[in-house]
Design an enzyme around this catalytic site. Structure first.
Site, PDB file in Angstrom:
ATOM      1  N   HIS A   1       0.831  -1.209   0.000  1.00  0.00           N
ATOM      2  CA  HIS A   1       0.000   0.000   0.000  1.00  0.00           C
ATOM      3  C   HIS A   1       0.869   1.264   0.000  1.00  0.00           C
ATOM      4  CE1 HIS A   1      -3.594   2.443   1.217  1.00  0.00           C
ATOM      5  NE2 HIS A   1      -2.633   3.219   1.708  1.00  0.00           N
ATOM      6  N   GLU A   2       1.771   1.332   0.960  1.00  0.00           N
ATOM      7  CA  GLU A   2       2.597   2.542   1.076  1.00  0.00           C
ATOM      8  C   GLU A   2       3.511   2.696  -0.132  1.00  0.00           C
ATOM      9  OE1 GLU A   2       1.675   4.644   3.049  1.00  0.00           O
ATOM     10  OE2 GLU A   2       0.435   3.369   4.327  1.00  0.00           O
TER      11      GLU A   2
ATOM     12  N   HIS B   1       1.802   4.621  -2.820  1.00  0.00           N
ATOM     13  CA  HIS B   1       1.956   6.076  -2.656  1.00  0.00           C
ATOM     14  C   HIS B   1       3.338   6.512  -3.138  1.00  0.00           C
ATOM     15  CE1 HIS B   1      -1.733   6.798  -0.486  1.00  0.00           C
ATOM     16  NE2 HIS B   1      -1.403   6.039   0.541  1.00  0.00           N
TER      17      HIS B   1
ATOM     18  N   HIS C   1       3.493   6.784  -6.823  1.00  0.00           N
ATOM     19  CA  HIS C   1       2.769   7.986  -7.258  1.00  0.00           C
ATOM     20  C   HIS C   1       3.688   9.215  -7.129  1.00  0.00           C
ATOM     21  CE1 HIS C   1      -1.408  10.193  -6.956  1.00  0.00           C
ATOM     22  NE2 HIS C   1      -0.890  10.293  -8.153  1.00  0.00           N
TER      23      HIS C   1
HETATM   24 ZN   LIG Z   1      -2.698   5.284   2.026  1.00  0.00          ZN
END
Ligand SMILES: [Zn+2]
Length: 721
Positions: free
Chosen positions: A506-507, A510, A513
């Site tokens: 998940h991290e 980011h 991105h």
């Molecule tokens: Zn998040």
């Protein structure tokens, strides 16, 4: 709160809480600022000379932050004044480009500070944060309500179609103008004064709410002298309850309340009366009619927010708040949620039947109540999936997951490679730094990771950006992932749970991105997007954690290297869909409450929170006795105490985007370079350089649909239980 991914908001969130609280004192604030304590000795004085302008953690001391942040605000204000007072007719080059270049010292100091105060704090840093937060809020108002600056932006905005701008510059003109209008720049002086007053009052009420809730939550703890009441807890948990009592100088045992309605210990407490008391303490924590009761405060906040929206020209607060989000209108967010309600609640009803069956088999002789849910759901989970985390952990060694899971998936999709750098300074010796390279070998970014739990780290997991990518500024991204994984004993491997593994992916979503950002302008770069978009790349990246080709590549026993047995893998996959009806229903109930409170008209009378809440849940078909909202109105800190007002739906909205995006991958061959490169080109590198729905639709070929969400989360009719 899904704690991960919030950190790119840290600065804004603080700002929102304190908005305009000190606007009155502005002029004195800045003129009295002395720069005597800020000079070339300060490590933030010049851009860092390290590769990628990485933070010089070996040189930064606690006392360096405050002078750098204050000098940074003063410097940016001078830069802004120079733009505002320029006698030349406004152009992109003499207004928006210097606007984008302004505040670099502040960004350098603030970027590192907000990352470190979360991940590696101490009392000095916390004190600096509380001193600087209101000053930063006032700094923001000083800029966004500056009439001269806005007049120049407006002039450019009006001529924008005839200026022959490239698409990103056009977006910058429109986005910046919209943000100023959103903040109140178009109001008359009298209305601006009224807005500041409302903001001030709202900030103070939010503060009252947070203070009361903190005390109410503390007072709501479950207290008992009877150890028997705690049956079902482990010895370690009972000891912790004993310690908590000592900490409060009470006899016996104390179970402190967590912020959500359901409490973690309800999973194991076998004494039904204890469960009921603990749950009731949680549910009524802020409704005792005493000094900690929050109901009057929230009713007043809702009313003032509606008045603020009216002043700004909107029918309600949600319409104002959501305007610059992907959903754009409360109606769009509501349509999305309303469409989820039948599937989620019918799935929850099925789960309730399973639970009632267990109660009946054990001759419980009662009807399922909310305080029973977690306890019996856990029994259903064990019976149905027989999944034991201890069996799984030896296959989840951190380093192996990072290299052969997280990095491996990114290499397969995007061709990027990673090389560890030991020459760059870190603030904790367990941190690691990697240089990231494009497929062609060119250098892309720096990726830091700080994965282990420390006492001075806030809970949860998140991503921060030390340096934002911008072609205008000539900067490449420097990002960090922070988590709270258990630190292994010296010499032992770090073995993770399946949740931890998901968090890593998940991290890293980011981080991608941020690292793929390829923008001209810093304010449109990377993760600087709307709240209902920013969790999309991260939730999407979670999918690769359990994707067979990736999973096989990393899930190997840390001692023997043997692959995880297929039946264990199957159990993990199945358990993934467990309790999803409950999970989504409690989120929906909270999100619908948020939206109901924030679609009140300015003319609506002061509400009675209890009857308002009951009615709101009935109207949205979410008045389900055994699934209470994740937060009740009276302790919904996201919407009254921090920046998630009219924004709680974003958690579900970005799940929809992630699931819909993964469906596209499934339809197009899954984990391939071609698919990855296309996503990178059309979404992950684009930040906020295009209107977000257009960005998504251009990539997907259609508007996002909730069907994949229903399917992947087991909510589709006939979906697996
Ligand atoms: Zn998040």
């Amino acid at each position: 709160m899904h704690a991960s991914g919030l950190a790119h908001y840290t600065v804004n969130m603080q700002t929102l809480v304190f908005v305009a609280a000190v606007v009155a004192g502005l002029s004195t604030l800045f003129t009295s600022l002395s720069r005597a304590d800020f000079g070339p000795d300060n490590p933030f004085f010049h851009p860092s000379s390290l590769p990628f302008q990485a933070p010089p953690f070996d040189k930064i001391k606690d006392q360096d932050y405050q002078p750098a942040i204050e000098a940074g605000m003063a410097e940016q204000l001078e830069e802004i004044q120079a733009i505002a007072k320029n006698p030349a007719p406004p152009t992109l080059e003499n207004t928006l480009i210097p606007w984008e270049r302004s505040g670099q010292l502040l960004r350098r100091a603030q970027g590192t500070f907000s990352a470190v105060v979360g991940a590696n704090s101490d009392p000095t840093l916390l004190q600096i944060r509380s001193i600087e937060a209101p000053k930063l809020a006032a700094h923001r108002d000083a800029i966004y309500l500056d009439a001269k600056l806005f007049a120049r932006l407006e002039a450019i905005y009006q001529q924008r179609k005839s200026l022959n701008l490239d698409p990103e510059s056009l977006r910058l003109v429109e986005y910046t103008y919209d943000e100023f209008v959103h903040a109140g720049a178009k109001l008359s002086d009298a209305d601006k004064a009224e807005l500041k007053k409302l903001n001030e009052e709202l900030a103070s009420l939010s503060n009252t709410f947070s203070t009361r809730l903190l005390a109410a939550t503390k007072d709501g703890a479950y207290v008992t002298a009877d150890k028997g009441a705690l049956a079902g807890l482990t010895d370690a948990e009972i000891n912790a309850a004993g310690e908590a009592a000592k900490g409060r100088k009470e006899e016996g045992f104390v179970i402190p309340l967590q912020n959500t309605t359901q409490q973690p210990d309800l999973v194991s407490l076998s004494n039904r009366a204890t469960r009921e008391t603990l749950f009731t303490n949680s549910w009524n924590r802020a409704e005792h009619g005493d000094a900690n009761d929050t109901r009057e405060t929230i009713a007043k906040i809702a009313q003032l927010r509606a008045q603020k929206a009216k002043l700004l020209g909107y029918p309600n607060f949600a319409a104002w708040k959501i305007e610059d989000q992907m959903a754009k209108t409360p109606e769009a967010a509501l349509r999305f949620m309303d469409a989820l309600v039948p599937a989620a609640t019918s799935r929850a009803a099925g789960e309730a039947q399973d639970i009632q069956a267990v109660i009946d088999r054990q001759n419980g002789g009662f009807k399922l109540q909310p305080w029973d849910w977690e306890f019996y759901a856990e029994q259903v989970r064990k019976a149905k999936y027989d999944l034991d985390e201890e069996q799984v952990k030896p296959y989840f060694e951190l380093n192996n997951i990072l290299q052969n899971g997280v990095f491996y998936a990114a290499t397969q999709l995007y061709g990027i490679t990673f090389k560890e750098r030991k020459d760059l300074p870190v603030y904790d010796s367990h941190m690691r730094v990697f240089e990231v390279f494009n497929a062609g070998g060119s250098s892309l970014a720096l990726f830091y990771c700080d994965y282990f739990k420390r006492d001075n780290k806030q809970g949860g997991a998140w991503m921060n950006s030390y340096v934002d990518q911008s072609k205008l500024l000539g900067t490449k991204p420097v990002v960090v992932n922070v988590a709270n994984f258990a630190m292994p004993a010296p010499g032992e491997p770090a073995l993770l749970t399946s949740d931890d593994v998901r968090t890593m992916f998940h991290e890293f979503g980011h981080a991608l991105h941020g690292m793929f950002a390829n923008s001209q302008y810093p304010s449109l770069s990377g993760t600087s997007t709307a709240r209902d978009f920013v969790e999309f790349p991260s939730q999407f990246n979670e999918y690769w954690a359990t994707y067979p080709a990736v999973f096989k590549n990393y899930a190997k026993h840390y001692k023997t290297g043997a692959p995880m047995p297929a039946e264990l893998m199957e159990k993990i996959k199945k358990a993934d869909k467990f309790n999803k009806g409950y999970d989504i229903t409690e989120l929906l109930a909270a999100a619908e409450l948020d939206m109901k409170w924030h679609t009140l008209a300015a003319s609506a009378p002061l509400q009675n929170p209890d009857s308002f809440e009951t009615e709101a849940l009935q109207q949205t078909h979410l008045a389900i006795p055994y699934v209470p909202p994740r937060y009740r109105s009276s302790y919904f800190a996201h919407i009254w105490g921090s920046g998630y007002s009219a924004g709680y739906y974003a958690y579900l909205w970005t799940q929809m985007l992630a699931d819909d995006a993964f469906q596209w991958f499934e339809d197009h061959g899954g984990l391939t370079r071609a698919n990855g490169d296309r996503l990178r080109e059309m979404i992950l590198s684009r930040g906020n350089t295009e209107e977000l729905e257009q960005l998504y639709v251009a990539w997907r070929g259609a508007k996002p649909s909730i069907e994949p969400m229903l399917k992947y989360r087991g909510l589709a009719p006939g979906g697996s239980k």
